[in-house]
Motif scaffolding. Structure first.
Motif, PDB file in Angstrom:
ATOM      1  N   GLY A 179       0.810  -1.226  -0.006  1.00 49.26           N
ATOM      2  CA  GLY A 179       0.084  -0.188  -0.088  1.00 49.26           C
ATOM      3  C   GLY A 179       0.936   1.291  -0.093  1.00 49.26           C
ATOM      4  O   GLY A 179       0.250   2.400  -0.088  1.00 49.26           O
ATOM      5  N   ARG A 180       2.069   1.171  -0.101  1.00 50.69           N
ATOM      6  CA  ARG A 180       2.883   2.424  -0.003  1.00 50.69           C
ATOM      7  C   ARG A 180       4.031   2.551  -1.156  1.00 50.69           C
ATOM      8  O   ARG A 180       4.098   1.114  -2.048  1.00 50.69           O
ATOM      9  CB  ARG A 180       3.619   2.417   1.186  1.00 50.69           C
ATOM     10  N   THR A 181       4.729   3.361  -1.493  1.00 55.56           N
ATOM     11  CA  THR A 181       5.724   3.465  -2.529  1.00 55.56           C
ATOM     12  C   THR A 181       6.994   3.998  -2.084  1.00 55.56           C
ATOM     13  O   THR A 181       6.917   4.706  -0.942  1.00 55.56           O
ATOM     14  CB  THR A 181       5.268   4.444  -3.642  1.00 55.56           C
TER      15      THR A 181
ATOM     16  N   ASP B 220      -6.746  13.849   1.057  1.00 56.94           N
ATOM     17  CA  ASP B 220      -5.561  13.360   1.507  1.00 56.94           C
ATOM     18  C   ASP B 220      -5.245  12.675   2.852  1.00 56.94           C
ATOM     19  O   ASP B 220      -4.232  12.094   2.938  1.00 56.94           O
ATOM     20  CB  ASP B 220      -4.905  14.983   1.866  1.00 56.94           C
ATOM     21  N   ARG B 221      -6.271  12.892   3.577  1.00 56.83           N
ATOM     22  CA  ARG B 221      -6.221  12.093   4.953  1.00 56.83           C
ATOM     23  C   ARG B 221      -6.230  10.561   4.840  1.00 56.83           C
ATOM     24  O   ARG B 221      -5.908   9.919   5.585  1.00 56.83           O
ATOM     25  CB  ARG B 221      -7.160  12.474   6.034  1.00 56.83           C
ATOM     26  N   VAL B 222      -6.844  10.259   3.679  1.00 54.66           N
ATOM     27  CA  VAL B 222      -7.033   9.023   3.451  1.00 54.66           C
ATOM     28  C   VAL B 222      -6.023   8.250   2.463  1.00 54.66           C
ATOM     29  O   VAL B 222      -5.463   7.111   2.738  1.00 54.66           O
ATOM     30  CB  VAL B 222      -8.433   8.682   2.772  1.00 54.66           C
ATOM     31  N   THR B 223      -5.738   8.840   1.246  1.00 55.38           N
ATOM     32  CA  THR B 223      -4.853   8.299   0.274  1.00 55.38           C
ATOM     33  C   THR B 223      -3.820   9.438  -0.024  1.00 55.38           C
ATOM     34  O   THR B 223      -3.871  10.164  -0.980  1.00 55.38           O
ATOM     35  CB  THR B 223      -5.663   8.078  -0.917  1.00 55.38           C
ATOM     36  N   PRO B 224      -3.041   9.953   1.026  1.00 56.19           N
ATOM     37  CA  PRO B 224      -1.929  10.689   0.655  1.00 56.19           C
ATOM     38  C   PRO B 224      -0.839  10.347  -0.195  1.00 56.19           C
ATOM     39  O   PRO B 224      -1.059   9.399  -0.971  1.00 56.19           O
ATOM     40  CB  PRO B 224      -1.158  10.730   2.161  1.00 56.19           C
ATOM     41  N   ASP B 225       0.018  11.361  -0.765  1.00 56.72           N
ATOM     42  CA  ASP B 225       1.121  10.813  -1.606  1.00 56.72           C
ATOM     43  C   ASP B 225       1.820   9.760  -1.100  1.00 56.72           C
ATOM     44  O   ASP B 225       2.057   9.652  -0.049  1.00 56.72           O
ATOM     45  CB  ASP B 225       2.017  12.502  -1.794  1.00 56.72           C
ATOM     46  N   GLY B 226       2.323   8.918  -2.145  1.00 52.39           N
ATOM     47  CA  GLY B 226       2.898   7.782  -1.996  1.00 52.39           C
ATOM     48  C   GLY B 226       1.876   6.446  -1.404  1.00 52.39           C
ATOM     49  O   GLY B 226       2.367   5.445  -1.259  1.00 52.39           O
ATOM     50  N   THR B 227       0.769   6.739  -1.800  1.00 53.99           N
ATOM     51  CA  THR B 227      -0.274   5.648  -1.550  1.00 53.99           C
ATOM     52  C   THR B 227      -0.360   4.783  -2.785  1.00 53.99           C
ATOM     53  O   THR B 227      -0.484   5.244  -4.050  1.00 53.99           O
ATOM     54  CB  THR B 227      -1.709   6.108  -1.038  1.00 53.99           C
ATOM     55  N   ALA B 228      -0.601   3.228  -2.557  1.00 50.46           N
ATOM     56  CA  ALA B 228      -0.718   2.496  -3.617  1.00 50.46           C
ATOM     57  C   ALA B 228      -2.086   1.758  -3.264  1.00 50.46           C
ATOM     58  O   ALA B 228      -2.125   1.092  -2.142  1.00 50.46           O
ATOM     59  CB  ALA B 228       0.351   1.574  -4.019  1.00 50.46           C
ATOM     60  N   LEU B 229      -2.870   1.266  -4.261  1.00 53.23           N
ATOM     61  CA  LEU B 229      -4.080   0.589  -4.191  1.00 53.23           C
ATOM     62  C   LEU B 229      -4.495   0.062  -5.300  1.00 53.23           C
ATOM     63  O   LEU B 229      -4.001   0.452  -6.459  1.00 53.23           O
ATOM     64  CB  LEU B 229      -5.145   1.364  -3.462  1.00 53.23           C
ATOM     65  N   ARG B 230      -5.088  -1.145  -5.208  1.00 52.02           N
ATOM     66  CA  ARG B 230      -5.707  -1.784  -6.527  1.00 52.02           C
ATOM     67  C   ARG B 230      -7.356  -1.630  -6.354  1.00 52.02           C
ATOM     68  O   ARG B 230      -8.019  -2.233  -5.297  1.00 52.02           O
ATOM     69  CB  ARG B 230      -5.099  -3.232  -6.567  1.00 52.02           C
TER      70      ARG B 230
ATOM     71  N   VAL C 253     -12.395  -1.285 -14.925  1.00 50.18           N
ATOM     72  CA  VAL C 253     -10.940  -2.167 -15.357  1.00 50.18           C
ATOM     73  C   VAL C 253     -10.038  -2.246 -13.924  1.00 50.18           C
ATOM     74  O   VAL C 253     -10.102  -1.277 -13.035  1.00 50.18           O
ATOM     75  CB  VAL C 253     -10.096  -1.113 -16.335  1.00 50.18           C
ATOM     76  N   VAL C 254      -9.800  -3.527 -13.453  1.00 48.56           N
ATOM     77  CA  VAL C 254      -8.948  -3.477 -12.499  1.00 48.56           C
ATOM     78  C   VAL C 254      -7.581  -2.741 -12.737  1.00 48.56           C
ATOM     79  O   VAL C 254      -6.782  -3.304 -13.559  1.00 48.56           O
ATOM     80  CB  VAL C 254      -8.505  -5.239 -12.362  1.00 48.56           C
ATOM     81  N   THR C 255      -7.117  -1.911 -11.672  1.00 46.50           N
ATOM     82  CA  THR C 255      -6.220  -0.883 -11.915  1.00 46.50           C
ATOM     83  C   THR C 255      -5.480  -0.713 -10.871  1.00 46.50           C
ATOM     84  O   THR C 255      -6.084  -0.615  -9.523  1.00 46.50           O
ATOM     85  CB  THR C 255      -6.713   0.290 -12.451  1.00 46.50           C
ATOM     86  N   ASP C 256      -3.879  -0.761 -10.839  1.00 47.34           N
ATOM     87  CA  ASP C 256      -3.338  -0.260  -9.694  1.00 47.34           C
ATOM     88  C   ASP C 256      -3.219   1.329  -9.845  1.00 47.34           C
ATOM     89  O   ASP C 256      -2.766   1.885 -10.745  1.00 47.34           O
ATOM     90  CB  ASP C 256      -1.643  -0.821  -9.767  1.00 47.34           C
ATOM     91  N   VAL C 257      -3.833   1.806  -8.820  1.00 45.72           N
ATOM     92  CA  VAL C 257      -3.711   3.386  -8.322  1.00 45.72           C
ATOM     93  C   VAL C 257      -2.708   3.833  -7.656  1.00 45.72           C
ATOM     94  O   VAL C 257      -2.613   3.380  -6.486  1.00 45.72           O
ATOM     95  CB  VAL C 257      -5.033   3.892  -8.097  1.00 45.72           C
ATOM     96  N   VAL C 258      -1.902   4.591  -8.077  1.00 45.95           N
ATOM     97  CA  VAL C 258      -0.541   4.844  -7.159  1.00 45.95           C
ATOM     98  C   VAL C 258      -0.701   6.822  -7.147  1.00 45.95           C
ATOM     99  O   VAL C 258      -0.274   7.203  -8.289  1.00 45.95           O
ATOM    100  CB  VAL C 258       0.936   4.341  -8.043  1.00 45.95           C
ATOM    101  N   ARG C 259      -0.697   7.434  -5.999  1.00 49.30           N
ATOM    102  CA  ARG C 259      -0.429   8.497  -6.018  1.00 49.30           C
ATOM    103  C   ARG C 259       0.919   8.883  -5.988  1.00 49.30           C
ATOM    104  O   ARG C 259       1.665   8.517  -5.030  1.00 49.30           O
ATOM    105  CB  ARG C 259      -1.112   9.229  -4.646  1.00 49.30           C
ATOM    106  N   ASP C 260       1.374   9.674  -7.025  1.00 46.39           N
ATOM    107  CA  ASP C 260       2.730   9.831  -6.989  1.00 46.39           C
ATOM    108  C   ASP C 260       2.682  11.449  -7.553  1.00 46.39           C
ATOM    109  O   ASP C 260       3.190  11.805  -8.696  1.00 46.39           O
ATOM    110  CB  ASP C 260       3.534   9.065  -8.343  1.00 46.39           C
ATOM    111  N   ASP C 261       2.638  12.387  -6.738  1.00 43.23           N
ATOM    112  CA  ASP C 261       2.843  13.844  -6.803  1.00 43.23           C
ATOM    113  C   ASP C 261       3.937  14.091  -7.634  1.00 43.23           C
ATOM    114  O   ASP C 261       4.910  13.913  -7.176  1.00 43.23           O
ATOM    115  CB  ASP C 261       2.347  14.527  -5.602  1.00 43.23           C
ATOM    116  N   LEU C 262       3.720  15.214  -8.477  1.00 42.54           N
ATOM    117  CA  LEU C 262       4.985  15.701  -9.048  1.00 42.54           C
ATOM    118  C   LEU C 262       5.090  17.323  -8.744  1.00 42.54           C
ATOM    119  O   LEU C 262       4.352  18.080  -9.099  1.00 42.54           O
ATOM    120  CB  LEU C 262       5.068  15.523 -10.570  1.00 42.54           C
TER     121      LEU C 262
END
Length: 213
Positions: free
Chosen positions: A69-71, A152-162, A168-177
């Motif tokens: 769940g993290r990156t 932000d409080r639930v899925t902050p930067d660095g969160t990974a989930l499926r 569509v089954v998707t890996d969603v990765v929050r990766d702020d730039l």
């Protein structure tokens, strides 16, 4: 893989997402468009994508340094910097620069060799699609396609989930730039164009623009 129109014997890799206008970078046909809008969608399929499977809470997890769940960004020798994603229980995904899949896989195998656990490392680069949705309004776009709370409080930067995105089954990765909200969306190659089009449609009212990676 296929030959570039007008060339002889030059293998060019193509994403499932149509590129227009197109150019070739690192052996891949990619979108040459440069968008300057506040909300953009890019096809990042050419990035190296290497999967790791190992026991959920064992030595391999400690060696990779990324929990489920993290990156984490890390340097992998000759492969350079990669984004390590804890994509599932006992599953990780390493995302690197285009053309580095072999080096990424070799570096991961070397790192995991001393764990004493059975692990597998597999190059998924040509079998998966990878998209990037970027902009302050990107959570609102995704909210129309999936049921995840993107606050932000639930899925902050660095969160990974499926999860399911547009069905569509998707890996969603929050990766702020550079301080801008950004999401990587990783799915099966066969669903790449459909997911890309679904995101474009969902973001049409917010002025979404297609840009090259």
């Amino acid at each position: 893989m296929s030959d570039r129109p007008g060339s002889v014997g030059v293998p060019i890799a193509r994403s499932p997402v149509a590129a227009s206008p197109a150019t070739v970078v690192a052996g891949w046909e990619v979108c040459a468009r440069v968008a300057t809008g506040a909300l953009t969608l890019a096809d990042e399929t050419p990035r190296a994508k290497v999967a790791v499977r190992a026991p959920f809470a064992g030595a391999a997890r400690d060696a990779l340094g990324v929990p489920f769940g993290r990156t984490r960004r890390t340097a992998l020798g000759a492969a350079g910097e990669v984004l390590l994603v804890g994509s599932g229980p006992g599953e990780w995904l390493a995302l690197g620069a285009p053309g580095t899949a072999g080096a990424v896989a070799a570096a991961l195998e070397e790192r995991l060799a001393g764990t004493g656990e059975f692990t597998s490392v597999l190059d998924l680069t040509h079998g998966r699609a990878l998209l990037r949705l970027r902009g302050a309004t990107s959570p609102a776009v995704l909210a129309g396609l999936c049921a995840i709370d993107l606050a932000d409080r639930v899925t902050p930067d660095g969160t990974a989930l499926r999860t399911s995105v547009a069905g569509v089954v998707t890996d969603v990765v929050r990766d702020d730039l550079v301080g801008t909200r950004s999401y990587l969306l990783h799915c099966e190659r066969s669903s790449g164009q459909y997911l890309f089009d679904a995101l474009l449609d969902a973001g049409s009212r917010s002025g979404i623009e297609v840009t090259g990676a």
